[in-house]
Design an enzyme around this catalytic site. Sequence first.
Site, PDB file in Angstrom:
ATOM      1  N   LYS A  71      65.031  18.637  41.594  1.00 32.56           N
ATOM      2  CA  LYS A  71      63.647  18.176  41.678  1.00 32.56           C
ATOM      3  C   LYS A  71      63.488  16.831  40.977  1.00 32.56           C
ATOM      4  CE  LYS A  71      59.104  19.702  39.955  1.00 32.56           C
ATOM      5  NZ  LYS A  71      58.434  20.622  39.023  1.00 32.56           N
ATOM      6  N   GLN A  72      64.271  16.653  39.894  1.00 34.08           N
ATOM      7  CA  GLN A  72      64.028  15.496  39.022  1.00 34.08           C
ATOM      8  C   GLN A  72      65.278  15.132  38.231  1.00 34.08           C
ATOM      9  OE1 GLN A  72      61.593  18.695  36.973  1.00 34.08           O
ATOM     10  NE2 GLN A  72      61.439  17.010  35.502  1.00 34.08           N
ATOM     11  N   TRP A 114      57.461  18.815  27.072  1.00 35.43           N
ATOM     12  CA  TRP A 114      58.431  17.827  26.575  1.00 35.43           C
ATOM     13  C   TRP A 114      58.046  16.402  26.978  1.00 35.43           C
ATOM     14  CZ3 TRP A 114      63.175  16.021  29.618  1.00 35.43           C
ATOM     15  CH2 TRP A 114      62.908  16.004  30.987  1.00 35.43           C
ATOM     16  N   ASP A 115      57.101  16.298  27.908  1.00 40.57           N
ATOM     17  CA  ASP A 115      56.656  14.980  28.382  1.00 40.57           C
ATOM     18  C   ASP A 115      56.324  14.063  27.205  1.00 40.57           C
ATOM     19  OD1 ASP A 115      56.233  17.101  30.249  1.00 40.57           O
ATOM     20  OD2 ASP A 115      55.028  15.795  31.504  1.00 40.57           O
ATOM     21  N   GLU A 149      63.634  21.504  37.536  1.00 35.81           N
ATOM     22  CA  GLU A 149      62.996  22.804  37.782  1.00 35.81           C
ATOM     23  C   GLU A 149      63.303  23.389  39.159  1.00 35.81           C
ATOM     24  OE1 GLU A 149      58.858  22.543  36.650  1.00 35.81           O
ATOM     25  OE2 GLU A 149      59.401  22.557  34.528  1.00 35.81           O
TER      26      GLU A 149
HETATM   27  C1  BGC Z   1      58.038  18.924  35.626  1.00 31.50           C
HETATM   28  C2  BGC Z   1      58.278  19.093  34.138  1.00 31.50           C
HETATM   29  C3  BGC Z   1      57.088  18.569  33.380  1.00 31.50           C
HETATM   30  C4  BGC Z   1      55.803  19.224  33.855  1.00 31.50           C
HETATM   31  C5  BGC Z   1      54.581  18.634  33.199  1.00 31.50           C
HETATM   32  C6  BGC Z   1      56.741  19.617  35.987  1.00 31.50           C
HETATM   33  O1  BGC Z   1      56.466  19.426  37.344  1.00 31.50           O
HETATM   34  O2  BGC Z   1      59.095  19.460  36.379  1.00 31.50           O
HETATM   35  O3  BGC Z   1      59.443  18.397  33.772  1.00 31.50           O
HETATM   36  O4  BGC Z   1      57.261  18.804  32.030  1.00 31.50           O
HETATM   37  O5  BGC Z   1      55.685  19.039  35.246  1.00 31.50           O
HETATM   38  O6  BGC Z   1      54.456  17.288  33.505  1.00 31.50           O
END
Ligand code: BGC
Length: 774
Positions: A605-606, A362-363, A492
């Site tokens: 985490k984010q 999704w980035d 995550e």
């Molecule tokens: C993040 C995801 C991201 C992925 C790739 C993961 O560590 O939690 O949101 O899509 O890294 O960058």
Amino acid sequence: MEKNTYPVEEWKVTEEKFVKDWNYRNETTFALSNGYIGTRGTFDEGYPFTVDEGLEGNFINGFYESEHIRYGEWNFGFPETSQSLLNLPNLKKTTIEVNGEMFDLKAGEIVEYSRSLLMNEGIVVRNVVWKSPKGKEVKATFKRLVSLADKNIMAIQIKITPINFEGTVKFSSYVEAGVENHTRKTNPLVDYGPFGKHLVVEELKSDEDYILYQGETKNSKLSMACGSVVVTDGHMTECVIGEEDGHTSYEVYAEEGKEVTFEKMIAYTSELDMPKEEILPFIRAKLSEAKVLGYDKYEALQKEKMDEFWSKADIKIEGDEELQQGIRFNLFHIMQSAGRDGRTGMGAKGLSGEGYEGHYFWDTEMYVLPVFVYTDSELAKQLLNYRYDTLDDARDRAKVLGHMKGALYPWRTINGKEASTYFPLGTAQYHINADIAYAFKLYLDITGDDQYLIDRAAEVLVETARVWADVGCFAECKDNKYCICSVTGPDEYNAIVDNNFYTNLMARENIRSAMWALDRMKSLDEDAYNKLVEKLELEDEELEYWERIINNMYFPFDEKLQIYPQDDGFMMRKPWDESKIPEEKRHLLYENYHPLFVYRQKMSKQADAILGMLLHSNFFTEEELKRNYDFYQTVTLHHSSLSTCIFGILASQIGYDEEAYKYFSQSARMDLDDMHDNFYAGIHAANMAGTWQGIVFGFAGVRSNTGELTIHPKLPEQWKSYEFCVEYHGSDMRIKIEQGKVTYKLLNQVPITFKSNHEPITLNKEGEEYVQEI
Ligand code: BGC
């Protein structure tokens, strides 16, 4: 050990001395790409780095190898084959012998050294003055580019000047095709494989000054071809072609103080672009064209392409050179990493390394695409086309997940099929569907491209919406509100949750966008609308059901704190006590703790819920945004590189200027300063794009979520001014923010209407300016 830092320069990133321990990371810093070919910043003459010190890497976007995935406990619907961006034959290597002594940074003495990424020219230049063990001094200049003008071409120029001698210089140009992916050996968490050699030679030959290679992958059965041709005044002295490797050598006589030049053109292609039998002849023809053009011509073309890019994408900051360098570095890398043929997407690590197996996440849609939508909408469209191109795969995937209608996009992929093997952090991230829909809608809002709505976007919006209408239900225990259970949101560290706030909000907006798209399409082209309705077998009842969902979406809400918890169970989780975690393990939770331990803690985490609130801030009051920001500020660990930029933008919106600046600064130099200590595995494309968003959506307050372009510009007190451009419905506008004022200037002839601090403004003529006090 001394830290690896680059001097602060406006348009350059320079490595001032060669330190072996910094190599792995520098290979990513100096990685070059054009969205099709990617190559790591390894040395032309080669260097024997161990697996922990470096990685030779050459990639073609979309070219992957698969392996059968063996699960300990298999379940229905688990992906059966992996997809890994395959490391391909290396053709860059050119050894140099001066009067019989090998040019070798390990031997002799490095008298002078510098390597620079010239971000305004799109090339990497390395200058070395080297003294051989026997005392011969040479000046060597290496230039490299991956052509933005021709996606199949990489070009190299080497100039050698004997400083204190004259004699022969021997250049040997190599092909090294016995390649293996190897990141897994050093980073087991993020990479699956594949192990060992996976490209089987189909043909390897030399033909005059050409070396030509064709190989096929063992499992995905994809063929690729590559080759090189040299441009030199020297004469060939040797040609050795083995089973997987080969080289041709050339000798030139060099006088003291006079430079000799050796050029090499390299080309890559694969059968993803043309029938297999054409790939090798194509390479041969491409190279002969490239040989005629020569390196300097490609460099000139590269500059033109870079000028075009920077004229729209550059952000100029007066008052902070470090951040200026950071933002340009980030923009450069995302620009060069994006697939632009409508058939390929963009990896989370671009084409700069093997990290995350080269997968697209999704980035792309949530972080990178908004930058291109506002600065290079054609490129944005190509990335969307990739998703359209894989819509049928997403339809198949939806069925596997039990949805009889609609499309479910994969969490991780290259070829359009799901490649994530750990479903709680993979397939369960259903929000990818709404993220892709969001990107399509954003593109339509900012470009006004109605034809694209008719041709492609409406179909994607409807198909993604259908999955949302099937995955949940109106739950009696929640006042008959629409609930979505067992999904993972962006965060995550909380997996398989019920009613993830972000997911529910984005799902609702996905459905709303689908309804909007259908309405608009009907009014624009009823014929096309009817055809789509027929193709998708869309029924009125479906739309009525969607309407009910939009009006009755459930959101978790905490009465006491008056905030939106990330999901139904979030507030029940154990308060996070970092003091119980040894410091060295704090940033590596998944490496040191079982996922269940992580999932049970009240922390993230984010950015998750607040990302949703930011994207759809028009639905929330400023007080609500503040309360939620304050809460998530205390529970977010920012262990993902996708987090700080989002907090920074929201902080800006709610007037937390100091925090906004702090977050922005971290994002802007995250990769340049290797803050996550894993830059060696590749760039963090999402965060890089997040820096642009930090300025444009953050400090300048650009929004489009109310259906019009609105701007609320502020000047961070640390800066004198900043300026950038936006594309909006065909208009190009430059925005400059200085102390006390903002200046809007129309750069082309397409009139623009927008609101700045609530004041409606229209610019009609090219060059017209409007100055507003702020
Ligand atoms: C993040 C995801 C991201 C992925 C790739 C993961 O560590 O939690 O949101 O899509 O890294 O960058």
